[in-house]
Every structure is written in structure tokens, then in C-alpha cells.
Design an enzyme around this catalytic site. Structure first.
Site, mmCIF file in Angstrom:
data_model
loop_
_atom_site.group_PDB
_atom_site.id
_atom_site.type_symbol
_atom_site.label_atom_id
_atom_site.label_comp_id
_atom_site.label_asym_id
_atom_site.label_seq_id
_atom_site.Cartn_x
_atom_site.Cartn_y
_atom_site.Cartn_z
ATOM 1 N N ASP A 12 39.898 48.896 51.147
ATOM 2 C CA ASP A 12 39.191 48.366 49.977
ATOM 3 C C ASP A 12 38.492 47.046 50.256
ATOM 4 O O ASP A 12 37.291 46.916 50.042
ATOM 5 C CB ASP A 12 40.158 48.138 48.802
ATOM 6 C CG ASP A 12 40.611 49.448 48.167
ATOM 7 O OD1 ASP A 12 39.879 50.450 48.289
ATOM 8 O OD2 ASP A 12 41.687 49.461 47.549
ATOM 9 N N ARG A 92 50.766 37.071 42.836
ATOM 10 C CA ARG A 92 49.368 37.008 42.385
ATOM 11 C C ARG A 92 48.913 35.630 41.933
ATOM 12 O O ARG A 92 47.844 35.167 42.339
ATOM 13 C CB ARG A 92 49.094 38.056 41.299
ATOM 14 C CG ARG A 92 49.289 39.509 41.755
ATOM 15 C CD ARG A 92 48.743 39.751 43.127
ATOM 16 N NE ARG A 92 48.746 41.158 43.511
ATOM 17 C CZ ARG A 92 48.940 41.593 44.743
ATOM 18 N NH1 ARG A 92 49.192 40.726 45.720
ATOM 19 N NH2 ARG A 92 48.899 42.863 45.031
#
Ligand code: ARG
Length: 394
Positions: A12, A92
Site C-alpha cells: 500500500d 497510532r
């Protein structure tokens, strides 16, 4: 336009570099974080440049990850939906924070990430940006582009001469750091199917685990683990060591269907050997030093704290306020816990603390009992008064 991309080196994010150059005429700066993925990330340097990045930043964030993210979650006892120790979710906000720093240093116009529109991670990245750099633009190519499948991405990569991993196709989507592994996709998408043996990455199956248990002792100071079997460890080393020991004994596997923030239910499996051992030991020590009201109230906080991490609200007023409560409860969470690891099961077999509220002379049924048995009578009379009154009505 200049864009800083959270880059992992996988398919990706490799495709994203080219796509940003093509579609935004962007200069792409890659950023990769070492969070204990279990692989050397130095090769990403060459790879990112070959794929078209103008520059790459690589940061070792392991220590910051443990001290500023994992440990607060451990002290809070945060577990999402009673099972998930939040390894991915905790990483994150940290990655986002550093991405923003690089964007500022580079005077970039935007940051970019490779998250899909169906997951939680896009929310976590973007809420961190909202809190820390509200004017910074975020580009999420995977939400925008027409490359609808892995095949389409591979085709795009070949067409644009993007070097992609030629390794055998892995059927799973795996996110790994030193706090745990999150595994989804492939056969796991059928919640009725048992996870195949090869889906697990860092734990031995309990069937193949040693047939002799091992014992270990974890020492905590103010809610944080500082020693293992009497020996001091740095936070990162302690977690690595426990992952290794626990993994060998098949500790910390979770198979669950969870509620994502975006409304979808998903079946995922997790491995978190060190996390499982430390949560268990920490909670056990709390049972010795926290009184009943505080301990039980903290369970509500644990649940709220887990949700907040899961939902990407790390950089929020609420988290700081909850940390205030949690830290206050931790001042006496000091002592040792002894555990036994055996075929997938971690159990506590002993606990002690200089601040223990456990009183032998009150608890004992042997000689030396100091508890005043007669005072129980009056207690029961008053505690049961409402029941008696209602009972007398018939
Ligand atoms: N469901 C987990 C979360 O939302 C993990 C997501 C990432 N998993 C993955 N295999 N890429 O935190």
C-alpha cells in the site's frame, strides 16, 4: 506540494508514493517508525528512495511508545471489550505525533497515511492531527483511489516499476509492534473458522508449549514493572523478555469479534504475551493495595480508558483527566507478583506489597484472630433493615 507519508514499505504505502507523485504532483517524504515490529527497518531507506521518495526519516520510538503510551494504558488497566490490549490502537497517536513533527520541520503541506476507509486507524491518525495540528491537511490515498483490490495495486506497481515485495503472498493483514500483534483477513473473516496455526506470529500453540510450567516474579513500583525475577530491566527490554517467555508458553492469544468505531463488526486475532502477563500481575497487585471502593470504581475508568484509546481520543482532555485519577491510584501499587506460565495459561500464584491492606490477623480462621465477631450482628441488622421492612409488608 510537499507530503509526509507514514511509510511501512509494504504494498500500500509503496504504491502511495508513486500515486501521490502522479496525482498530486507531490514531493513525497517518507516517515517510518521502529515500534518493535520484529524486523530491521533500515532497508526501508533504500526502498523508499527507489520508489520515488525524496527523503526518508526513520525514528526509533520504542522507548517513547512504552513509557508514554503502553505504561499509562497498563496502569489504567485498559482492555477493549474485555479482550483486546490495544497494541495497534496505542501506536497510532504516537506515529501521528512524529509525522506532524516531520511535517513541521519540512514545512510540508500535508501528511498522508495508508489506512482504508473501513478501519479504525484512519480515525486515530486524523483525530491526532485534529488535536495537534488542526490546520494540517491529511491525504488518505486508499480512500480516494480507484485501485479497488490487491491485484489492481500490484498491476499499478508493475506498470510504474515500483519495487514490491516478491515474497509469497501472505493471506493475512498483520500489524505488529512490541506490545502485540493484530491479525485479520483471509480465512479469519469467517468467524466460525478456527484460526489456522500459521496465523499466529509470536506465540507457540499451547499444545506444543513446554509440558513443564515456568514461574516468574514481576516487581512493580508505583504501578510500573521494574524487575523481572529480581533483575532490573529497561521498559523495552522487560517487554521483549516477557514476550519471549510468554510466547514460548502460548500466552496471550485472543480470538474475538470486535465492534469497530465505524460500525462494522470484525473478527480479528491478537497476540500479546507480555501485555497479558503484565495486566494480570498489575491487576493482582492492585487487589492487595486498593480498597474496595477505589478498586471497583477503577474498573469503570479502565473501560472508559480503553474506549478512548480505541476511538483515537488519546490527545484529549478526558485522557489527561483520567490519567489524573489513575496516577493517584498507583502511588501504592508497589510489590511483587509471582506467576506461573503453563500451556497457554498465565496464573498468579503469589502476591505481596509493603502497602498491602490484607491483614492476616483479620482474615485468619486460625489462632490469633483479632476480628470482633460480635460486631457483625449489629452490622447485619442495619444493612438488612430495608429488606426487613419490605419483608414485613408480606
Ligand atoms: N482491530 C485492531 C484495531 O482497530 C487492529 C487493526 C489493525 N490490524 C491489522 N491487521 N492491520 O486496533
Amino acid at each position: 506540494m510537499k507530503v509526509v507519508l507514514a511509510y511501512s514499505g509494504g504494498l500500500d504505502t509503496s504504491v502511495i508514493i508513486k500515486w501521490l507523485i502522479e496525482n498530486y504532483q507531490a514531493e513525497v517524504i517518507a516517515f517510518s517508525a521502529d515500534l518493535g515490529q520484529g524486523e530491521n527497518i533500515e532497508p526501508l531507506r533504500k526502498k523508499a528512495m527507489e520508489t520515488g521518495a525524496s527523503r526518508i526519516y526513520i525514528s526509533d520510538l520504542k522507548e517513547e511508545f512504552v513509557t508514554d503510551y503502553i505504561f499509562p494504558a497498563l496502569k489504567a488497566g485498559a482492555i477493549y471489550e474485555s479482550k483486546y490490549l490495544l497494541a495497534t490502537a496505542l501506536s497510532r497517536p504516537l506515529i501521528a505525533k512524529h509525522l506532524i513533527e516531520v511535517a513541521k520541520a519540512e514545512q510540508a503541506d500535508a501528511i498522508a497515511h495508508g489506512c482504508t476507509g473501513k478501519g479504525n486507524d484512519q480515525v486515530r491518525f486524523e483525530l491526532a492531527v485534529a488535536a495537534l495540528a488542526p490546520r494540517l491537511r491529511v491525504i488518505a490515498p486508499v480512500r480516494e483511489w480507484e485501485l479497488g483490490s490487491r491485484e489492481a495495486e500490484i498491476e499499478y506497481a508493475q506498470k510504474h516499476q515500483i519495487p514490491i515485495p516478491v515474497t509469497k503472498e501472505n493471506p493475512y493483514s498483520i500489524d505488529r509492534n512490541l506490545w502485540g500483534v493484530s491479525i485479520e483477513c483471509g480465512i479469519l473473516e469467517n468467524p466460525w473458522e478456527e484460526p489456522p496455526a500459521d496465523a499466529y506470529q509470536i506465540t507457540t500453540s499451547p499444545i506444543d508449549a513446554p509440558s513443564q510450567p515456568i514461574y516468574l516474579e514481576v516487581e512493580f513500583e508505583e504501578g510500573l514493572p521494574v524487575k523481572l525475577n529480581g533483575k532490573s530491566f529497561s521498559p523495552v527490554d522487560l517487554i521483549n523478555e516477557l514476550n519471549w517467555m510468554g510466547g514460548e508458553h502460548g500466552i496471550g492469544r485472543v480470538d474475538m469479534v470486535e465492534n469497530r468505531l465505524v460500525g462494522i463488526k470484525s473478527r480479528e486475532i491478537y497476540e500479546s504475551p507480555a501485555g497479558t502477563i503484565l495486566y494480570l500481575a498489575h491487576r493482582e497487585l492492585e487487589t492487595m493495595v486498593l480498597d474496595r471502593e477505589t478498586g471497583q470504581f477503577k474498573e469503570l475508568i479502565s473501560r472508559q480508558y480503553a474506549r478512548l484509546i480505541y476511538d483515537g481520543l488519546w490527545f484529549s482532555q478526558l485522557r489527561e483527566a483520567l490519567d489524573g485519577f489513575v496516577n493517584k491510584t498507583q502511588t501504592r501499587v508497589t510489590g511483587q507478583v509471582r506467576l506461573k506460565l503453563y500451556k497457554g495459561n498465565a496464573s498468579v500464584v503469589g502476591r505481596q506489597s509493603p502497602y498491602s491492606l490484607y491483614r492476616y490477623d483479620l482474615a485468619t480462621y486460625e489462632e490469633g484472630d483479632l476480628f470482633d465477631h460480635r460486631s457483625a450482628e449489629g452490622f447485619i441488622r442495619l444493612f438488612g433493615l430495608p429488606l426487613r421492612i419490605a419483608g414485613e409488608l408480606g
